[in-house]
Scaffold this motif. Structure first.
Motif, PDB file in Angstrom:
ATOM      1  N   LEU A 268      89.711  32.399  -9.689  1.00 34.99           N
ATOM      2  CA  LEU A 268      90.859  32.786 -10.015  1.00 34.99           C
ATOM      3  C   LEU A 268      90.718  32.571 -11.882  1.00 34.99           C
ATOM      4  O   LEU A 268      89.747  31.963 -12.345  1.00 34.99           O
ATOM      5  N   GLY A 269      91.643  33.909 -11.938  1.00 33.67           N
ATOM      6  CA  GLY A 269      91.065  34.193 -13.779  1.00 33.67           C
ATOM      7  C   GLY A 269      92.649  32.933 -14.305  1.00 33.67           C
ATOM      8  O   GLY A 269      93.037  32.060 -13.967  1.00 33.67           O
ATOM      9  N   ASP A 271      94.928  33.205 -15.793  1.00 35.92           N
ATOM     10  CA  ASP A 271      96.052  33.128 -15.045  1.00 35.92           C
ATOM     11  C   ASP A 271      96.297  33.663 -13.365  1.00 35.92           C
ATOM     12  O   ASP A 271      97.672  34.068 -13.246  1.00 35.92           O
ATOM     13  N   ARG A 272      95.778  32.187 -13.126  1.00 36.62           N
ATOM     14  CA  ARG A 272      95.609  32.508 -11.612  1.00 36.62           C
ATOM     15  C   ARG A 272      95.552  33.906 -11.180  1.00 36.62           C
ATOM     16  O   ARG A 272      95.821  33.457  -9.965  1.00 36.62           O
ATOM     17  N   ARG A 273      95.060  34.844 -12.151  1.00 34.07           N
ATOM     18  CA  ARG A 273      94.695  35.779 -10.954  1.00 34.07           C
ATOM     19  C   ARG A 273      93.841  35.968  -9.782  1.00 34.07           C
ATOM     20  O   ARG A 273      92.941  35.543 -10.254  1.00 34.07           O
ATOM     21  N   LEU A 274      93.641  36.566  -8.858  1.00 30.42           N
ATOM     22  CA  LEU A 274      92.757  36.210  -7.887  1.00 30.42           C
ATOM     23  C   LEU A 274      91.879  36.669  -8.118  1.00 30.42           C
ATOM     24  O   LEU A 274      91.994  38.557  -8.666  1.00 30.42           O
ATOM     25  N   LEU A 275      90.331  37.146  -8.139  1.00 27.93           N
ATOM     26  CA  LEU A 275      89.313  37.774  -8.672  1.00 27.93           C
ATOM     27  C   LEU A 275      88.800  38.308  -7.359  1.00 27.93           C
ATOM     28  O   LEU A 275      88.635  37.790  -6.026  1.00 27.93           O
ATOM     29  N   LYS A 276      88.432  39.433  -7.580  1.00 25.26           N
ATOM     30  CA  LYS A 276      87.952  40.222  -6.033  1.00 25.26           C
ATOM     31  C   LYS A 276      86.335  39.458  -6.010  1.00 25.26           C
ATOM     32  O   LYS A 276      86.031  39.193  -6.990  1.00 25.26           O
TER      33      LYS A 276
END
Length: 320
Positions: A268-269, A271-276
């Motif tokens: 995750l980044g 910002d807790r964005r899930l990385l592909k």
């Protein structure tokens, strides 16, 4: 205060609250009489319901309930019934444990893991997935492998361990972690009494029962990985990189690359964005991962189910 159903009444609980107890952990384990008997509990289902009512009537706002899965003769329907009864009781925290059959115990002479009447490994995995689904749907956050809570009711002392923060332990056999060292107290009363006397006399350091071990760098790295990957927050890769360097951090990420593709590990980044997967592959090729990837965690529930195997991979890489 950890309490079992049938061991307290309202008067006793109120007395404990007046002494400062502000959280109760209730060892329910199951909502079926036959399962409570099978796992050797002293209480029956009637006492479970009585204990829940006592906790609520006494105004305890912060209370946890323990359940055990993979008990002898336990079925999927029984497990769902226990989970539904838990949701209806509405504790602020739920701890779920899979039955562990330890060698040398009475249980180990009666049962073999994965063989009837114990559930199979696949059934045990289904129990875990069911709990994640039902409790999440009921508003509980699965914040650690075995732990669920309503917002703001995560277990504070456990969170200290999982973040590798220092802590003091008091009492027989207790453990402390202070200034990078592990300290354990004597387990027997006679030795413990002598230990306390030596503390008062300023002689604690010379006590042969005082076990004090400094944690080396590899042990510390393994502790941080193990404890962090037990949590939904996961491993803070930036903090890990600052503590242990780029090479170890990149090697750790590389070890888990196949499990990102299988869906058991996620990155995750900030910002807790899930990385592909494709995005992560590009980052693993250079040190961009140090700037763009903030966390690594196990997926819920399938990654958590493989936690022992996945954490062992990290151990093998950190200290081959």
């Amino acid at each position: 205060m950890e309490m079992d159903p049938g061991t307290f009444d309202a008067e006793k609980l109120i007395g404990l609250m007046e002494l400062g107890v502000n959280r109760v952990s209730l060892g329910v384990q199951a909502f079926q009489d036959e399962l409570l008997k099978a796992c050797g509990r002293a209480h029956a289902l009637r006492e479970v319901h009585e204990a829940i009512e006592i906790v609520k009537s006494c105004g305890v706002q912060n209370w946890s309930m323990d359940l055990i899965s993979s008990l002898p003769h336990q079925t999927q329907d029984m497990w769902e019934e226990s989970l539904q009864s838990t949701v209806e009781a509405r504790p602020t925290h739920v701890s779920l444990y899979d039955l562990q059959v330890e060698q040398g115990t009475k249980f180990s002479s009666l049962y073999t893991p994965g063989e009837f009447p114990l559930p199979s490994d696949s059934q045990s995995a289904d129990f875990y997935r069911t709990a994640s689904r039902m409790l999440s749907a009921a508003g509980y956050t699965h914040y650690e492998i075995s732990s669920y809570s309503l917002e703001g009711f995560e277990c504070k002392h456990n969170s200290t361990y999982w973040k590798s923060l220092p802590f003091y332990g008091f009492g027989l056999g207790s453990a402390s972690y202070i200034n990078g060292s592990r300290l354990s107290r004597p387990k027997r009363m006679k030795e413990y009494t002598s230990y306390v006397q030596n503390l008062e006399d300023g002689l604690a350091d010379s006590n042969p029962n005082d076990s004090n071990r400094h944690v080396d760098v590899n042990d510390l790295a393994m502790d941080i990985v193990m404890l962090s990957l037990r949590t939904a927050r996961g491993l803070n890769l930036r903090s890990f990189r600052e503590a242990f360097g780029d090479p170890l951090t990149l090697s750790l990420c590389e070890v888990y690359r196949p499990y990102v593709e299988s869906g058991h590990v996620v990155f995750l980044g900030e910002d807790r964005r899930l990385l592909k997967v494709d995005e992560l592959k590009a980052l693993l090729s250079d040190e961009e991962i140090a700037r763009q990837v903030a966390y690594m965690r196990l997926s819920d529930p399938d990654g958590f189910l493989l936690s022992n195997e996945l954490i062992s991979l990290a151990f093998g890489m950190i200290a081959p």
